[in-house]
Design an enzyme around this catalytic site. Structure first.
Site, mmCIF file in Angstrom:
data_model
loop_
_atom_site.group_PDB
_atom_site.id
_atom_site.type_symbol
_atom_site.label_atom_id
_atom_site.label_comp_id
_atom_site.label_asym_id
_atom_site.label_seq_id
_atom_site.Cartn_x
_atom_site.Cartn_y
_atom_site.Cartn_z
ATOM 1 N N LYS A 6 20.802 -12.787 12.500
ATOM 2 C CA LYS A 6 22.124 -12.206 12.301
ATOM 3 C C LYS A 6 22.851 -12.252 13.650
ATOM 4 C CE LYS A 6 24.426 -7.996 10.521
ATOM 5 N NZ LYS A 6 24.246 -6.655 9.938
ATOM 6 N N SER A 55 26.754 -5.531 5.645
ATOM 7 C CA SER A 55 27.295 -6.480 6.575
ATOM 8 C C SER A 55 26.454 -7.733 6.801
ATOM 9 C CB SER A 55 27.506 -5.776 7.917
ATOM 10 O OG SER A 55 26.257 -5.438 8.508
ATOM 11 N N SER A 68 23.320 -2.213 5.101
ATOM 12 C CA SER A 68 23.685 -3.591 5.433
ATOM 13 C C SER A 68 22.595 -4.635 5.286
ATOM 14 C CB SER A 68 24.247 -3.659 6.858
ATOM 15 O OG SER A 68 25.560 -3.151 6.898
#
Lengths: 479, 483
Positions: free
Chosen positions: B75, B150, B174
């Site tokens: 990420k 997210s 997330s």
């Protein structure tokens, strides 16, 4: 100061803790490095970095707390103080707010022979910011983050001081203490010991405090006294002129000897303090406190008291000799090495030695005459090998060479004349050659004796014992 | 090769069925082929192939770790030395970290290959990946839908088989919400289990990195590499990391499952409820016992979360000031102009909204009413979980109120968007570990089952997930066009 008014003063003193690395990172804290060479990713506030508390900073704070007889919080918390400034890399300073590590304590000061207890409200750990450099950047500002993250202990006093003199006495006492404890190098030029003063005035006899102004960043004892006195006068002028003192932050300008407004209460930041979620609460166990307590050195007040008792020193000498740990240690080494010449050592240290150091701008640690060589000199004074006057000559030679006192005395032939026959001959000679002062003395003018002694000392090149000479002279003149 | 599990990939590399370079190239090709999903912000093909070569050499010596030569992706919130770390923001579009996050270091020393950096909501603020400076990510199961957020790029990349396994972070859901919306397995570990050093902070007391993979078995291998005490993170916990793979097959006979009645209220979508109930019935077949538990303070989680997370973020994001790194506005007139325009021009709307909310909540006169109150609520919620988890081994329920929604559907209503995380947020407030595993489909879109455990019970969660995945095949489904 106008005698109808009373000043109320509290000090906030930032002491830089002498840890090797910063409070939340492994970067070095040494002063004077090239800009931004001692700032790591954590100090720069790069994305993703996290603070890790330096345990030595905690130890030093606890050490201080124990020394001022304060409550050490078993549970203290780091908080973020949020504000934007270019030399504050994270946009917040990690400090302590609601739960500081050191609580209520006190420090005793002495002004004009009167002792007074000054309360210490709290002392908390925090990180220093960097520095903005406005010179040499052609209208731009340079940022040096070497200092960012340096550990500070902010020591906040109660508003217990009533004059600039007391404030300076408190500041000096604190300065002495942190150096005794070896938690701060006390270097004021390098900013290791900085002071903000909260000053207000009130009519004498009134209980309520007046509105205070905070004077920022006063970095010498001299300036603290001047800045506070100036601020007291200013506030009295304002009030007597029918005005009101406003709560504000003022900056002391040493060049103009005045304070000027930086920002008012209305412009003050809302720092939005909240507990720093990146750091755990600091837990101080009883065992850590006990362990640190055993490492505490003898503190200045206790040492002074002991010096007065053990060495029968007067208050003033004892105060001077204990004003730093190094000086006190030096003194005790000299006393021991000289075979217990406590009084003599005290006189010499507070007089000639400190005088010479002062003149040369040196600290006791850099004294060219070490304790061993000084005690060599004192021994020769004590056993009457040399007179006090000759001793000053020898001290000069000690200062400028590596020879011992005995070597100097030998080389220079400074040994006192102990042969009473030889002295007697000179005394007789001087009496015979100076009938006028002899007559004057006999007529009751004691002063005339000094002229005769001076003549005799001159004849013996200072090698006669002035006490002996005196005694002998008086005996002969009375005949 | 993209159909193989991590264990199979590791075996293939060791038996020389394929090399790490071949494997890496295969995933790079797929990434290129499906770049319209917008799952990646940066594809680091060159460095990936170099790492793959090094891994091949290491594999030849026989001393390679379990992940050696296996491609993964990070990420874009984890700092990577030499590769851009944007955090999905214009603010950091030019930021190349001079250091690796601890998690990245762990993957590097395990010999894993990093394919690139995955798309995400700006500074991890969002539930749809629509808040990325680099544009929305598409859900491989329905490309006009969001992947969740997210960690939307992470979930989409795994679902589309662009990477065998990836990292995510979870502050309020997330990892779990996008895992649910994309039909993959995502685990948010106990707060403090995985180091946050080098993981760009959104809300420090809630952020936690974790694995996102196709199965619990793969997630176990990934977590094994990620977890552990880090002296650089004061909030990481110094507790032994168990071997997550050895307990995967433990029996679930007698497992006590608690169903919080607040998770199954009348408001829950009936199809969602039916899907979750079916999954729970499967567990009963595996020997588990089910009981209802009451968690009366759960409904306070969203307001408490948005006070605490916003407060922390308002402070955490202060360092983006245009002074030392990141975006700086053109020709600032003075210091205030430098701050206001740099931040004004480079932060997106949602980030600004949360900074404003947080600044407000911490301001003098409001602190007690908001921040302190929210912290008190947080304790009540933790107590609810403690009580429930003293009666049962795990809690189960839905991860999301609905399946993936259309891109643009909820962007105009932030409250609607915040309600996406209604089931996930409380877990972050309590700091507990929780997992989303694929549990079925509604109208062709994946549904996630939420499994919540006690502190440091990751091994149990993975065991619970794995046993279910032994008797179901939801996690084996591949979206059309990505087979």
């Amino acid at each position: 100061m106008n005698s109808q008014w009373e000043a109320v003063i509290g000090l906030e003193i930032h002491t830089q803790l002498s840890t090797k690395s910063k409070i939340f990172s492994g970067a070095a804290t040494a002063y004077g490095a090239e800009p931004n060479t001692q700032a790591c990713a954590v100090d720069l506030g790069l994305p993703g970095v996290l603070p890790v508390l330096n345990k030595d900073a905690v130890r030093k704070a606890v050490t201080f707390g124990l020394a001022i007889d304060a409550e050490i919080a078993p549970h203290s918390v780091f908080a973020r103080k949020n504000y934007f400034y270019p030399d504050l890399p994270k946009g917040y300073q990690i400090s302590q707010f609601e739960l500081p590590i050191v609580g209520n304590g006190h420090l005793d000061i002495e002004v004009d022979g009167v002792s007074k207890r000054i309360g210490i409200t709290r002392a908390h750990l925090e990180e220093d910011a960097g520095k903005s450099l406005h010179e040499d950047f052609h209208g731009l500002t340079g940022i040096d983050l070497n200092r960012a993250g340096t550990p500070l202990l902010e020591i906040v006093s109660e508003p217990d001081m009533r004059s600039a003199k007391e404030a300076v006495a408190y500041m000096r006492k604190l300065h002495e203490l942190v150096r005794y404890l070896e938690i701060c190098d006390g270097n004021m030029q390098e900013g290791s010991f900085r002071c903000d003063a909260n000053v207000s005035v009130r009519p004498k006899g009134q209980n309520e405090f007046g509105t205070r102004a905070e004077i920022k960043n006063i970095n010498s004892f001299k300036f603290v006294e001047k800045a506070i006195n100036h601020e007291i006068e200013r506030q009295i002028d304002v009030i007597e002129g029918g005005g009101k003192v406003v709560q504000e932050t003022r900056l002391y300008d040493a060049n103009k000897d005045e304070t000027r407004s930086m920002r008012s209460k209305e412009e003050a930041n809302d720092y939005r303090y909240f507990p720093d979620p990146d750091l755990l609460p600091v837990l101080i166990e009883e065992s850590l406190k006990n362990e640190i307590r055993t490492t505490l050195p003898e503190l200045p007040d206790a040492k002074k008291q002991r010096f007065i008792e053990q060495y029968t020193l007067d208050n003033e000498s004892a105060t001077t000799l204990t004003s730093s740990r190094e000086l006190a240690d030096f003194y005790e080494t000299v006393v021991k090495a000289s075979g217990g010449e406590a009084k003599l050592a005290g006189n010499w240290l507070t007089g000639d030695v400190l005088g010479a150091l002062n003149k040369a701008g040196l600290e006791i640690g850099d004294c060219p005459v070490n304790a061993e060589r000084l005690s060599g000199l004192l021994k020769r004074i004590a056993d009457n090998t040399i007179s006090g006057k000759t001793a000053k000559q020898v001290f000069d030679k000690l200062w400028n060479s590596n020879d011992s006192a005995d070597e100097i005395i030998e080389k220079e032939g400074l040994k006192q004349i102990t042969d009473t026959g030889a002295i007697e001959a000179i005394v007789d000679k001087v009496i015979a050659a100076n009938p006028v002062p002899v007559e004057q003395y006999r007529a009751g003018k004691d002063k005339a004796l000094m002229a005769l002694v001076g003549q005799i000392m001159k004849e013996t090149q200072g090698k006669a014992n002035p006490g002996e000479v005196n005694k002998m002279l008086i005996a002969k003149l009375k005949n | 090769m993209h159909k193989l599990t991590l264990t199979e990939l590791a075996a293939g590399l060791r038996s020389k069925a394929f090399s790490s370079v071949e494997l890496t190239q295969h995933f790079l090709d797929r990434t290129h082929q499906h770049h319209d999903l917008n799952a990646f912000i940066t594809v680091s093909a060159d460095s990936a192939l170099q790492q793959a070569q090094a891994a091949d050499q290491l594999l030849a010596t026989g001393n390679a770790g379990p992940l050696a030569g296996i491609p993964i992706a990070q990420k874009d919130i984890f700092c990577t030395l030499g590769t851009k770390t944007s955090c999905g923001s214009k603010m950091l579009d030019n930021f190349i970290a001079p250091y690796d996050a601890t998690v990245v270091e762990h993957f590097n020393s395990a010999g894993a290959v990093m394919l690139g950096k995955l798309n995400m909501d700006e500074f991890a603020m969002g539930s749809s990946n629509e808040n990325s400076f680099y544009g929305p990510v598409r859900n491989p199961w329905a490309t006009d839908c969001v992947p969740g957020g997210s960690s939307g790029g992470s979930a989409a990349a795994v679902a589309a088989r662009l990477a065998p396994a990836v990292t995510g972070t979870d502050t309020g859901g997330s990892i779990r919400q996008p895992a649910a919306l994309c039909g993959i397995t995502g685990l948010k570990p106990t707060y403090g289990r995985v180091s946050r050093y080098g993981m760009i902070a959104y809300a420090s007391s809630l952020d936690q990195g974790g694995p996102m993979a196709r199965s619990a078995e793969d997630a176990a291998l990934l977590l094994q590499v990620m977890a552990g005490f880090d002296p650089k993170d004061s909030t990481s916990v110094d507790q032994t990391v168990p071997d997550y793979s050895t307990s995967l097959n433990d029996s679930l006979q007698g497992l006590k499952i608690g169903l919080p009645k607040q998770f199954f209220s009348a408001e829950l979508d009936s199809q969602m409820a039916a899907t979750i109930q079916a999954a729970i019935a499967e567990y009963q077949k595996l020997g588990a016992e089910v009981k209802e538990v009451d968690m009366p303070n759960l409904q306070l989680a969203i307001p408490a979360y948005y006070v605490i997370a916003s407060a922390e973020c308002s402070s955490n994001l202060s360092r983006y000031d245009g002074v030392r790194f990141g975006y700086r506005c053109q020709n600032p007139a003075d210091l205030t102009d430098l701050y206001t325009r740099s931040r004004g021009e480079a932060f997106g709307a949602e980030v600004k909204r949360r900074i404003l909310m947080g600044t407000y909540a911490l301001s003098a006169g409001y602190y007690d009413a908001y921040y302190l109150k929210a912290q008190q609520v947080r304790r009540l919620i933790s107590d609810d979980f403690k009580r429930a988890l003293s009666e049962v081994d795990v809690l189960m329920g839905p991860v999301t109120p609905n399946t993936a929604f259309n891109i643009g559907e909820k962007t105009s209503d932030p409250i609607q968007m915040y309600l996406e995380d209604i089931y996930t947020i409380a877990i972050n407030l309590a700091g507990l570990p929780a997992m989303s595993i694929p549990a079925g489909f509604i109208d062709g879109k994946p549904v996630g089952l939420h499994v919540i455990g006690n502190y440091f019970s990751e091994a149990k969660l993975l065991n619970v997930g794995h046993r279910y995945q032994q008797v179901t095949d939801w996690h084996l489904q591949v979206p059309k066009g990505f087979e």
